[in-house]
Motif scaffolding. Structure first.
Motif, PDB file in Angstrom:
ATOM      1  N   THR A   1      23.595   3.719  64.448  1.00 18.14           N
ATOM      2  CA  THR A   1      24.232   5.244  64.249  1.00 18.14           C
ATOM      3  C   THR A   1      23.099   6.151  63.353  1.00 18.14           C
ATOM      4  OG1 THR A   1      26.477   4.138  64.010  1.00 18.14           O
ATOM      5  CG2 THR A   1      26.250   6.404  63.326  1.00 18.14           C
ATOM      6  N   SER A   2      22.637   5.370  62.399  1.00 22.36           N
ATOM      7  CA  SER A   2      21.741   6.271  61.512  1.00 22.36           C
ATOM      8  C   SER A   2      20.339   6.792  62.412  1.00 22.36           C
ATOM      9  CB  SER A   2      21.095   5.384  60.538  1.00 22.36           C
ATOM     10  OG  SER A   2      22.156   5.220  59.564  1.00 22.36           O
TER      11      SER A   2
ATOM     12  N   LEU B   1      28.412  11.953  68.354  1.00 25.46           N
ATOM     13  CA  LEU B   1      28.112  10.493  68.348  1.00 25.46           C
ATOM     14  C   LEU B   1      28.976   9.764  69.765  1.00 25.46           C
ATOM     15  CD1 LEU B   1      27.369   9.181  64.909  1.00 25.46           C
ATOM     16  CD2 LEU B   1      25.998   9.245  66.563  1.00 25.46           C
TER      17      LEU B   1
ATOM     18  N   ARG C   1      33.167  10.646  64.269  1.00 28.19           N
ATOM     19  CA  ARG C   1      31.979  10.299  65.349  1.00 28.19           C
ATOM     20  C   ARG C   1      32.078  11.571  66.553  1.00 28.19           C
ATOM     21  NH1 ARG C   1      29.507   5.455  65.557  1.00 28.19           N
ATOM     22  NH2 ARG C   1      29.239   5.754  67.592  1.00 28.19           N
TER      23      ARG C   1
ATOM     24  N   GLY D   1      25.477   0.068  61.829  1.00 32.06           N
ATOM     25  CA  GLY D   1      25.365   1.074  61.097  1.00 32.06           C
ATOM     26  C   GLY D   1      23.888   1.785  61.195  1.00 32.06           C
ATOM     27  N   THR D   2      22.923   0.686  61.435  1.00 27.70           N
ATOM     28  CA  THR D   2      21.407   1.153  61.508  1.00 27.70           C
ATOM     29  C   THR D   2      21.387   1.956  62.784  1.00 27.70           C
ATOM     30  OG1 THR D   2      20.876  -0.618  60.745  1.00 27.70           O
ATOM     31  CG2 THR D   2      19.066   0.379  61.551  1.00 27.70           C
TER      32      THR D   2
ATOM     33  N   TRP E   1      25.595  11.725  57.690  1.00 30.44           N
ATOM     34  CA  TRP E   1      26.494  10.787  58.176  1.00 30.44           C
ATOM     35  C   TRP E   1      26.348   9.678  57.154  1.00 30.44           C
ATOM     36  CZ3 TRP E   1      30.441   9.782  61.666  1.00 30.44           C
ATOM     37  CH2 TRP E   1      30.708   8.560  61.837  1.00 30.44           C
TER      38      TRP E   1
ATOM     39  N   HIS F   1      30.430   3.220  57.125  1.00 31.83           N
ATOM     40  CA  HIS F   1      31.058   2.004  56.756  1.00 31.83           C
ATOM     41  C   HIS F   1      29.910   0.937  56.449  1.00 31.83           C
ATOM     42  CE1 HIS F   1      35.400   2.400  57.080  1.00 31.83           C
ATOM     43  NE2 HIS F   1      35.294   2.815  58.015  1.00 31.83           N
ATOM     44  N   GLU F   2      29.087   0.992  57.389  1.00 32.35           N
ATOM     45  CA  GLU F   2      27.970  -0.185  57.302  1.00 32.35           C
ATOM     46  C   GLU F   2      26.717   0.144  56.816  1.00 32.35           C
ATOM     47  OE1 GLU F   2      29.056   1.252  60.330  1.00 32.35           O
ATOM     48  OE2 GLU F   2      30.305  -0.212  61.427  1.00 32.35           O
ATOM     49  N   THR F   3      25.894  -0.590  56.391  1.00 30.79           N
ATOM     50  CA  THR F   3      24.619  -0.416  55.801  1.00 30.79           C
ATOM     51  C   THR F   3      23.744   0.586  56.673  1.00 30.79           C
ATOM     52  OG1 THR F   3      24.503  -2.400  54.843  1.00 30.79           O
ATOM     53  CG2 THR F   3      22.303  -1.254  55.091  1.00 30.79           C
ATOM     54  N   SER F   4      23.112   1.509  56.606  1.00 31.95           N
ATOM     55  CA  SER F   4      22.889   2.458  57.423  1.00 31.95           C
ATOM     56  C   SER F   4      21.093   2.408  57.548  1.00 31.95           C
ATOM     57  CB  SER F   4      23.081   3.838  57.360  1.00 31.95           C
ATOM     58  OG  SER F   4      24.490   3.976  57.174  1.00 31.95           O
ATOM     59  N   PHE F   5      20.455   1.622  56.729  1.00 28.70           N
ATOM     60  CA  PHE F   5      19.122   1.593  56.753  1.00 28.70           C
ATOM     61  C   PHE F   5      18.375   0.284  57.057  1.00 28.70           C
ATOM     62  CE2 PHE F   5      20.451   5.144  54.201  1.00 28.70           C
ATOM     63  CZ  PHE F   5      19.606   6.139  54.439  1.00 28.70           C
ATOM     64  N   TYR F   6      17.046   0.168  56.995  1.00 29.08           N
ATOM     65  CA  TYR F   6      16.367  -1.135  57.201  1.00 29.08           C
ATOM     66  C   TYR F   6      16.583  -1.875  56.195  1.00 29.08           C
ATOM     67  CZ  TYR F   6      15.095   1.661  61.393  1.00 29.08           C
ATOM     68  OH  TYR F   6      15.220   2.372  62.558  1.00 29.08           O
TER      69      TYR F   6
END
Lengths: 219, 213
Positions: free
Chosen positions: A82-83, B52, B47, A79-80, B81, B84-89
């Motif tokens: 992709t971000s 992507l 994607r 996820g990270t 965007w 599904h998953e966590t997108s940050f730190y």
């Protein structure tokens, strides 16, 4: 570009400040390894001083592997990753920014290890002080190489074990040049060729990283 | 006006096709919902639209950028965007995460407080992200979309992990995005909230079997 480099470096350093991995895990590991090296060499001060440069750079390399692994894992989660791709940050800026953050972290740990080497392995104080610029040059090279190999290893499911296998051969020139330069400063031997080798290695990794980091991100 | 156009797009992983000859046109200011069974290719389609994934065959443009060339890197800066998953730190706070993202994309950092307020995270703006629930982390992704204001919203299961309030909020934001002229493409396994007005795209086995376009 410079602004992005600084933003990426600032972000990595902020994460490190929050997680304290460097302070509570990496630095203690390095110092403990240094103590073990001292014990393995034995109590003879002159033997310790003679072997100190090599032992110091071996410990630095091991510490660098930990920092590289940690830094490359920051964006390893799908996820990270992709971000970060979606943000569309210039890959060259990411490469240099992560390299800068790693350089700062390794310089801090390296300074502590150098102080430890001076005390534990009986390195002359003047040699330890004048080797600092060489250490910074070697650290910068390790950092840029580390970002590159960390990125390659991060795409594997076994990044933790793949990274040393990939990176250690690449670190050999840094290890050799750093050790020889440090030894030369202790024995007043020739220094220039080893500094030159470090400089060439740094320039080579900077060029390769700037050229390839984007392709590695995409892969 | 078409914001995206895909023609015979094929995407493979190894020798396995994720998308098999997809033809699709997306219009502006429209919301689309992509449905289909697990592994049908819903996420792969998003994607591709985000730049992507590189098609191994076919052609396409999204927001005027060629998805088969290096232009897809530039395309990414114009899409929003939510995956599904966590997108940050996880070690940074929601505010710090948004600040980093905004600064690197030259987005308006002044919008961050209001965006966090809008998604109900203002009171959690300074705690580490890893201490937030999955639903709150998804709300942060929505906050980023509000800061970034993309032309194309790509939302992968946007209602997953959200409570009723979160679902309502997401539905409102999708409606507001469409009203402002943005195109929204979302995937869903289940039923959408009643007030979500979306054109259906049904994908099965990597092929679009039903499309409003």
């Amino acid at each position: 570009m410079i602004r992005l480099v600084l933003l990426v470096a600032q972000k990595d350093l902020l994460i490190e400040r929050r997680s304290r991995v460097l302070l509570w895990q990496v630095a203690p590991f390095g110092l403990m390894t240094l103590v073990l090296c001292g014990l393995a060499v034995g109590p003879n001060a002159s033997t310790q001083a003679k072997l100190a440069p090599g032992l110091f750079y071996i410990v630095m390399t091991l510490v660098a592997l930990l920092v590289i692994n940690r830094t490359s894992q920051l964006e390893a989660a799908r996820g990270t990753a992709t971000s970060v791709q979606i943000l569309g940050i210039d890959p060259g800026a990411v490469f240099l920014g992560k390299g800068l953050a790693m350089f700062i972290q390794l310089s801090i740990v390296g300074s502590a290890l150098l102080a430890g080497t001076t005390v534990l392995l009986h390195v002359p104080l003047h040699a330890a002080i004048v080797t600092v610029p060489v250490l910074l040059l070697a650290t910068a090279t390790l950092s840029l190489a580390g970002v590159l190999y960390g990125r390659i290893a991060a795409s594997s499911a076994n990044a933790g074990t793949l990274l040393p296998a990939l990176a250690l051969p690449a670190f050999a020139p840094v290890l050799i040049a750093g050790e020889r330069a440090f030894s030369s400063l202790i024995t007043y031997g020739p220094l220039a060729r080893w500094v030159w080798l470090l400089g060439v290695s740094l320039a080579a990794y900077a060029c390769v990283g700037l050229l390839l980091y984007g392709a590695l991100e995409e892969s | 006006m078409a914001v995206a156009s895909l023609c015979d797009v094929v995407v493979t992983t190894g020798s396995f096709p994720l998308l098999s000859g997809v033809n699709l046109t997306l219009e502006s200011a429209t919301t689309y919902v992509v449905t289909g069974p697990n592994g049908a290719g819903k996420t792969s389609l998003l994607r591709v639209l985000a730049g992507l994934e590189v098609p191994s065959r076919g052609t396409g443009t999204v927001l005027g950028f060629d998805i088969c060339s290096a232009e897809r890197r530039e395309l990414r800066r114009h899409v929003g965007w939510l995956g599904h998953e966590t997108s940050f730190y996880p070690d940074l706070s929601p505010a710090e995460n948004l600040l980093f993202a905004a600064r690197t994309t030259s987005a308006d950092v002044a919008l961050i407080p209001s965006a966090l307020e809008r998604v109900g995270l203002a009171h959690r703006a300074k705690v580490p992200l890893k201490s937030l629930s999955a639903g709150q982390q998804r709300r942060l992704s929505l906050a980023w979309l509000l800061v970034r204001r993309p032309q194309l919203w790509l939302l992968d299961e946007p209602f997953a992990s959200l409570d009723d309030e979160g679902r309502d909020l997401t539905s409102q934001l999708i409606g507001a995005a469409q009203a402002s002229g943005a195109t929204v493409v979302l995937t869903s396994h289940g039923a959408l909230p009643a007030d979500t007005n979306a054109a259906p795209i049904v994908i099965v086995g990597g092929r679009i079997v039903e499309s409003a376009s």
